[in-house]
Design a protein around this motif. Structure first.
Motif, PDB file in Angstrom:
ATOM      1  N   PHE A   1       0.830  -1.196   0.000  1.00 37.16           N
ATOM      2  CA  PHE A   1       0.000   0.000   0.000  1.00 37.16           C
ATOM      3  C   PHE A   1       0.875   1.262   0.000  1.00 37.16           C
ATOM      4  O   PHE A   1       0.648   2.202  -0.771  1.00 37.16           O
TER       5      PHE A   1
ATOM      6  N   GLY B   1       4.205   5.249   8.432  1.00 40.53           N
ATOM      7  CA  GLY B   1       5.019   4.228   7.783  1.00 40.53           C
ATOM      8  C   GLY B   1       4.882   2.885   8.469  1.00 40.53           C
ATOM      9  O   GLY B   1       3.960   2.675   9.253  1.00 40.53           O
TER      10      GLY B   1
ATOM     11  N   SER C   1      -9.588   1.074   6.778  1.00 40.41           N
ATOM     12  CA  SER C   1      -8.164   0.878   6.491  1.00 40.41           C
ATOM     13  C   SER C   1      -7.654  -0.388   7.183  1.00 40.41           C
ATOM     14  O   SER C   1      -6.934  -1.200   6.588  1.00 40.41           O
TER      15      SER C   1
HETATM   16  N1  HPA Z   1      -0.069   3.357   8.305  1.00 37.47           N
HETATM   17  C1  HPA Z   1       1.178   3.793   8.197  1.00 37.47           C
HETATM   18  N2  HPA Z   1       1.539   4.696   7.313  1.00 37.47           N
HETATM   19  C2  HPA Z   1       0.620   5.176   6.488  1.00 37.47           C
HETATM   20  C3  HPA Z   1      -0.692   4.754   6.547  1.00 37.47           C
HETATM   21  C4  HPA Z   1      -1.060   3.809   7.507  1.00 37.47           C
HETATM   22  O1  HPA Z   1      -2.213   3.384   7.641  1.00 37.47           O
HETATM   23  N3  HPA Z   1      -1.371   5.429   5.586  1.00 37.47           N
HETATM   24  C5  HPA Z   1      -0.480   6.231   4.974  1.00 37.47           C
HETATM   25  N4  HPA Z   1       0.727   6.093   5.523  1.00 37.47           N
END
Ligand code: HPA
Ligand code: ZN
Length: 336
Positions: free
Chosen positions: A55, A166, A246
């Motif tokens: 992601f 991150g 998420s």
């Molecule tokens: N977690 C860590 N870093 C991120 C996330 C997340 O959900 N979304 C964008 N950067």
């Protein structure tokens, strides 16, 4: 509450990344402008990932396409339009400079361009936004200090907080390495928000509190695995910016009903609902309120309470908060 009523509820969003706010149409146009024709024709690969690492790689690929000030200005403006569409009256938006290679070493230019977009949006009646400038978990102590020094030297009114996001499971334990940068932020009166308890367990939340002086935790949901920590978050009123979709999309929980959002709320932890990366996940904030209400069987009072928590957790000016809380009280009162 219907989704329209949920939309009308004055609320803040406190955990949302600008990197995750580019819709497929935006990305296609950015790719064409950047001469990346193959990517423009095959956007689907950007929406395919198996885990947080994949992601985050998509975020890198999208943000690498943003090369001009106008594109940043437009991204900021469109962000405010998105927030307004869900009834947001103020947003803290996270920006991690490491995702944007065209702007490396040009943070002044980057923040100025975004600021223009945010100001134009506000002039048009869209909600105000504050920037949380974010470190990446893998960065060194020197890199962290460099970002804090920039924030404290420049004191740009758009920048409201230091953040870190991150992949903690890839980076390992980084709290000790980043502690002095967060201590400098705290000493200078800069707000701090920390991603923890997503790709780390409760120990990541513990370090966020003890080493990084976090005022707010982004995610924080895995704190639920440590009863003492839950009690402490509740007693100290540390807000969690929770993003249920998420967490399910990135495989932390199999579905909404097994997500600990409601367990944390019932334990007295101040929780708010957020989207994290709405365009990448294809969600809206008002839709997230509705989905959480359906999954957990919430009544209207609980939903109003979550909107209240979001406003209380926001790093906005106190007059913005006061007005919004008053508007929320009015909208929550039964009709005369
Ligand atoms: N977690 C860590 N870093 C991120 C996330 C997340 O959900 N979304 C964008 N950067
Ligand atoms: Zn996040």
């Amino acid at each position: 509450m219907t989704e329209d009523e949920l939309r009308a509820l004055p609320k803040a969003e406190v955990h949302v990344h600008l990197e995750g706010c580019f819709e497929p149409d935006d990305v296609a146009e950015l790719a064409r402008t950047a001469g990346e024709r193959r990517l423009a024709r095959d956007l689907a690969s950007l929406w395919e990932w198996d885990d947080l690492a994949g992601f985050l790689h998509s975020l890198d690929r999208i943000c690498a396409l943003v090369r001009t000030r106008d594109q940043l200005e437009r991204a900021a403006y469109r962000f405010c339009e998105r927030e307004a569409a869900s009834g947001v009256v103020y947003a803290d938006v996270t920006l991690n400079p490491t995702h944007w290679p065209a702007w490396r070493g040009r943070l002044d230019d980057m923040v100025d361009a975004l600021d223009r977009g945010f100001r134009e949006a506000e002039r048009d009646g869209l909600p105000p936004a504050g920037l949380c400038l974010s470190l990446l978990r893998g960065q060194t102590a020197a890199e962290a200090q460099e970002l804090v020094d920039w924030i404290l030297d420049r004191r740009h009114p758009r920048v409201v907080a230091l953040s870190v996001d991150g992949n903690e499971s890839a980076a390992g334990r980084t709290g000790p390495r980043l502690a002095s940068a967060f201590e400098a932020a705290r000493a200078a009166g800069l707000h701090r928000t920390v991603h923890a308890g997503e790709s780390s367990g409760p120990e990541g939340v513990r370090d966020a509190l003890d080493l990084l002086h976090a005022e707010r935790i982004d995610h924080g949901v895995r704190a639920v695995e440590d009863e003492g920590l839950v009690a402490e978050l509740a007693a100290r009123r540390v807000p969690l910016g929770v993003c249920p979709h998420s967490n399910v999309a990135l495989g932390l929980y199999p579905n909404r009903s097994s997500h600990p959002l409601d367990a944390l709320r019932r334990a007295g932890v101040p929780v708010s609902i957020n989207t994290d990366d709405p365009a990448l996940f294809g969600v809206t904030l008002a839709g997230e309120y509705a989905a959480a209400a359906a999954a957990h069987g919430w009544d209207d009072g609980i939903l109003v309470g979550l909107a209240r928590t979001s406003l209380e957790a926001a790093f906005c000016d106190d007059d913005v908060r006061k007005d919004a809380l008053r508007a929320l009280d009015r909208s929550a009162a039964p009709p005369a």
